[in-house]
Scaffold this active site. Structure first.
Site, PDB file in Angstrom:
ATOM      1  N   ALA A 217       0.875  -1.185   0.000  1.00  0.00           N
ATOM      2  CA  ALA A 217       0.000   0.000   0.000  1.00  0.00           C
ATOM      3  C   ALA A 217       0.901   1.220   0.000  1.00  0.00           C
ATOM      4  CB  ALA A 217      -0.907  -0.027   1.218  1.00  0.00           C
ATOM      5  N   CYS A 218       1.356   1.632  -1.162  1.00  0.00           N
ATOM      6  CA  CYS A 218       2.486   2.542  -1.293  1.00  0.00           C
ATOM      7  C   CYS A 218       2.069   3.967  -1.645  1.00  0.00           C
ATOM      8  CB  CYS A 218       3.434   2.019  -2.368  1.00  0.00           C
ATOM      9  SG  CYS A 218       3.857   0.277  -2.160  1.00  0.00           S
ATOM     10  N   THR A 219       3.059   4.847  -1.721  1.00  0.00           N
ATOM     11  CA  THR A 219       2.881   6.213  -2.209  1.00  0.00           C
ATOM     12  C   THR A 219       4.009   6.509  -3.189  1.00  0.00           C
ATOM     13  OG1 THR A 219       2.056   6.799  -0.009  1.00  0.00           O
ATOM     14  CG2 THR A 219       2.495   8.609  -1.546  1.00  0.00           C
TER      15      THR A 219
END
Length: 475
Positions: free
Chosen positions: A10-12
């Protein structure tokens, strides 16, 4: 030792075009967020030639025939390959940078027409089967797109590509359909677990790539909610309250950092994918963004807002970050020198981005080890250890962490500049040896600084016990 299944990242992410950066670099970066204790390693794979080379995914079972020649590339694999390699990010010998993936969500309407393929390609394999086989960012998109068309994919993802000239963002929105947009040279984009690409211009191949037949697929299945245009985000993506709490606030904060003059709602579903910053962006802007947690707003989890405000939105840098990376491809330099992989092990806000030349042949031994349980000689755990110590007394200890970070950042900036000058005088094995020596020296410098910081924090923490009492010095 218990080994549990790897979760989706669950990245940015951040992407910066060459005319939007202060020095003409192309820049892509991402926080790899999955589990709070799940070590990463660093490896530089040599160029290989393997006839009849095949790949089998430990995650989905996908089997691929690979080209005979695999180019040299760097990567950050998991500590275990039980659930797949998850190499995640790297730069190859031709100066192509790739980061995979930014996990996303597709809507039920689209998946009802083209569901995900259980045995298709997933995040864990993408870098491994693409980066060693391409010479440009555009080739990377087309190779991955071809694999998706032939074998399908098991999840929705965003994939970042860059070379010395171009920055691209690719999104997979269903089992077989994808699009990619070139980030304009004078613009940037930030992405946070949503399908982000908006209007597709099918008559502009210089700036848009897409799966064959995607227009017909959308039309035949009545998937476009608008009579005009082709907005990929609105056709394939989701627009839910969960998005407004989990994803859009991170995009809002990135755009607030780079365009503070624009007022926007952090829960807006209409935040643009592409923006032109109000100033030229530096490498530090990318690392600051990936290290951020809504500082200066009421939403900072360690700030001054109310309890409700501080925990309303998911921050960018958080405890589940395994590693953060910024892949910088600099202009007017040969490929072995042009690329710098800035790698922060553990939580970006509490770690430091250490430069790595992918043109080297090796890395510090501490970057090759580290398992699920704490291991004091692992680079991942050395940086993670400081974060755990700082968390216990955050407001008192974090200024000490920031002081070390600043000193290392200055050191690395100077060292990269000085090393580039020396490296330009070398070639062949001499150049490779020099770059390898620099990698190991820089990594050792960060490790030593963080080990010393750990010692200091542990010493200070001894007086923070709840069993403490002010004693009379005369007794």
């Amino acid at each position: 030792m218990t080994v549990t299944k790897q979760e989706l990242s669950a990245c940015t992410s951040i992407l910066i075009g060459k005319k939007a950066s202060i020095d003409g670099s192309t820049i892509i970066g991402r926080n790899e967020d999955a589990k709070s204790a799940w070590p990463k390693h660093l490896v530089i794979h040599p160029r290989t030639k393997i006839p009849n080379h095949t790949f089998t995914s430990n995650d989905t079972g996908l089997k691929l025939n690979l080209p005979e020649v695999a180019y040299k590339y760097s990567a950050t694999p998991e500590w275990t390959d039980k659930f797949g390699l998850f190499e995640e990010d790297g730069i190859n010998e031709y100066g192509v940078a790739m980061s995979a993936t930014e996990s996303a969500y597709a809507n039920q309407r689209v998946l009802g027409a083209d569901p995900f393929v259980t045995g298709g390609i997933s995040e864990e394999a993408m870098v491994t089967v693409v980066l060693p086989y391409v010479k440009t960012a555009r080739q990377g998109i087309l190779r991955l797109g071809q694999i998706i068309q032939e074998h399908g994919t098991s999840e929705a993802n965003g994939i970042l590509f860059a070379d010395q000239d171009e920055v691209w963002y690719m999104e997979v929105g269903s089992g077989h359909y994808w699009v990619a947009q070139r980030i304009p040279d004078d613009a940037y984009a930030v992405v946070a677990n949503q399908l982000a690409i908006q209007e597709i211009d099918f008559e502009d191949p210089d700036n848009f790539l897409f799966a064959p037949g995607i227009q017909e697929f959308v039309a035949q299945n009545h998937l476009n909610p608008h009579p005009n245009g082709f907005n990929f985000r609105q056709i394939f993506g989701t627009q839910t309250l969960s998005d407004e709490i989990y994803s859009t606030p991170r995009v809002w904060y990135g755009q607030k950092m780079f365009n503070p003059e624009i007022s926007q709602d952090p829960m807006s579903e209409e935040l643009p994918f592409i923006r032109k910053a109000s100033r030229l962006l530096d490498l530090k802007d990318a690392t600051d963004f990936l290290s951020s947690h809504y500082q200066g707003t009421e939403y900072d989890p360690v700030g001054q807002g109310s309890s409700t405000q501080k925990h309303k939105f998911r921050p960018i840098s958080l405890a589940k970050t395994q590693e953060a990376h910024v892949l910088q491809i600099r202009p007017n330099l040969p490929p072995a020198i042009a690329g710098i992989q800035w790698l922060a092990m553990g939580v970006a806000a509490q770690s430091v981005f250490v430069p790595i030349y992918p043109g080297a042949s090796d890395v510090h031994p501490a970057y090759k080890i580290g398992q699920e349980e704490y291991q004091p000689d692992s680079a991942y755990w050395i940086y993670k250890h400081v974060g755990v110590l700082a968390d216990a007394h955050y407001h008192e200890f974090m200024p000490l962490v920031k002081e070390v970070q600043e000193k290392l950042n200055i050191y690395y900036r100077y060292e990269v500049h000085a090393s580039d000058i020396q490296a330009l005088k070398l070639e062949g094995q001499d150049l490779t040896n020099f770059l390898t020596e620099k990698n190991i020296t820089w990594q050792a410098k960060g490790i030593e600084a963080y080990q010393q910081l750990s010692h200091k924090l542990i010493t200070l923490a001894t007086d923070k016990s709840p069993l403490n009492f002010k004693t009379d010095a005369n007794l």
